[in-house]
Design a protein around this motif. Structure first.
Motif, short mmCIF file in Angstrom:
data_model
loop_
_atom_site.label_atom_id
_atom_site.label_comp_id
_atom_site.label_asym_id
_atom_site.label_seq_id
_atom_site.Cartn_x
_atom_site.Cartn_y
_atom_site.Cartn_z
N VAL A 117 35.67 42.95 51.76
CA VAL A 117 35.47 42.07 50.61
C VAL A 117 36.81 41.73 49.96
O VAL A 117 37.74 42.53 49.97
CB VAL A 117 34.52 42.66 49.55
CG1 VAL A 117 33.10 42.73 50.06
CG2 VAL A 117 34.97 44.03 49.09
N GLY A 123 38.29 40.45 46.35
CA GLY A 123 37.95 40.32 44.95
C GLY A 123 38.90 39.38 44.22
O GLY A 123 40.11 39.46 44.38
N ARG A 137 34.72 40.30 38.09
CA ARG A 137 35.35 40.06 39.40
C ARG A 137 34.29 39.46 40.32
O ARG A 137 33.12 39.82 40.27
CB ARG A 137 35.84 41.37 40.03
CG ARG A 137 36.88 42.13 39.26
CD ARG A 137 38.23 41.49 39.28
NE ARG A 137 38.87 41.59 40.58
CZ ARG A 137 39.99 40.97 40.91
NH1 ARG A 137 40.61 40.21 40.04
NH2 ARG A 137 40.52 41.09 42.10
N TRP A 180 33.38 38.91 44.35
CA TRP A 180 33.65 39.56 45.63
C TRP A 180 33.12 38.69 46.76
O TRP A 180 31.93 38.37 46.80
CB TRP A 180 33.00 40.94 45.65
CG TRP A 180 33.53 41.83 44.57
CD1 TRP A 180 32.95 42.06 43.34
CD2 TRP A 180 34.74 42.57 44.59
NE1 TRP A 180 33.74 42.91 42.62
CE2 TRP A 180 34.84 43.24 43.35
CE3 TRP A 180 35.75 42.73 45.54
CZ2 TRP A 180 35.91 44.07 43.04
CZ3 TRP A 180 36.82 43.56 45.23
CH2 TRP A 180 36.89 44.22 43.99
N TYR A 234 41.63 43.53 47.88
CA TYR A 234 41.03 43.54 49.22
C TYR A 234 40.46 44.93 49.46
O TYR A 234 41.16 45.93 49.32
CB TYR A 234 42.09 43.21 50.28
CG TYR A 234 41.47 42.96 51.63
CD1 TYR A 234 41.09 44.02 52.44
CD2 TYR A 234 41.24 41.67 52.08
CE1 TYR A 234 40.50 43.79 53.67
CE2 TYR A 234 40.65 41.44 53.30
CZ TYR A 234 40.28 42.49 54.09
OH TYR A 234 39.68 42.27 55.30
N THR A 235 39.19 44.99 49.81
CA THR A 235 38.53 46.26 50.09
C THR A 235 38.03 46.25 51.51
O THR A 235 37.19 45.42 51.88
CB THR A 235 37.37 46.52 49.11
OG1 THR A 235 37.87 46.48 47.78
CG2 THR A 235 36.74 47.87 49.36
#
Length: 152
Positions: free
Chosen positions: A39, A41, A70, A72, A91-92
Motif C-alpha cells: 500500500v 499512503g 491518510r 491508502w 509505503y507499506t
C-alpha cells in the motif's frame, strides 16, 4: 560461470522504507490479489488530486491517523523496488487481506482499520504503481528517481 553481486532489491531509504507492521485491509472478495498487496499512503489532499488524475484506480482506503486522514492505495507487491517514493508518501510492504467474515464478527476491534472509500471497476484491486508514483512525486515537488539495478 562467475556469480555477480546483485543489489538487494529490498534495500531501503527513508522515502521507500516499508513499514515494519503489515496493514490488514478488507479487500472485496471478488477482486483478485495474485500479485500480492503493498500500500502507498498519501495525504487526503494529495489523494483527492490523484483520484481525479488517474484513468484507472484500484481500491483506495482511508483512515484517521495522527497527522490527518491518510489515503491508502493498493499496488502490486514490490512496487517500491528500484524507485524512491517521496518523503510525504508512506509505503507499506506486505498488506494482508483480512477475511471479511472474520471482520464482521469483531467490528469493534477493527474500527480503527482503514475503510474502503473507492471500489474499482473490474476484478483488480490495484492502482497502476508507475502513474501513481509520478503523480505522488509531482504533488510532493520531488524529482522521480529510479534505478535499473533494482535497488533504490
Amino acid at each position: 560461470m562467475e556469480l555477480q553481486h546483485v543489489p538487494d532489491p529490498w534495500s531501503r531509504d527513508h522515502a521507500t522504507s516499508p513499514s515494519e507492521r503489515p496493514m490488514r485491509l478488507v479487500i472485496p472478495a471478488e477482486l483478485r490479489t495474485g500479485l500480492g498487496c503493498d500500500v502507498v499512503g498519501t495525504s487526503r489532499e494529495h489523494g483527492e488530486r490523484i483520484l481525479d488524475c488517474l484513468p484507472r484506480v484500484g481500491c483506495v482506503f482511508a483512515d484517521d491517523s495522527a497527522d490527518g486522514e491518510r489515503w491508502w492505495w493498493i499496488v502490486p507487491a514490490g512496487s517500491h523496488i528500484g524507485v524512491s517514493w517521496p518523503p510525504s508518501v508512506t509505503y507499506t510492504a506486505g498488506a494482508h487481506r483480512a477475511d471479511p467474515s472474520w471482520t464482521r464478527i469483531r467490528r469493534g476491534f477493527l474500527s480503527d482499520r482503514p475503510r474502503l472509500i473507492h471500489n474499482p471497476t473490474g476484478d483488480s484491486p490495484y492502482t497502476p504503481p508507475i502513474p501513481l508514483y509520478f503523480l505522488a512525486c509531482r504533488l510532493a515537488g520531488s524529482v522521480p528517481r529510479w534505478s535499473l539495478a533494482g535497488g533504490a
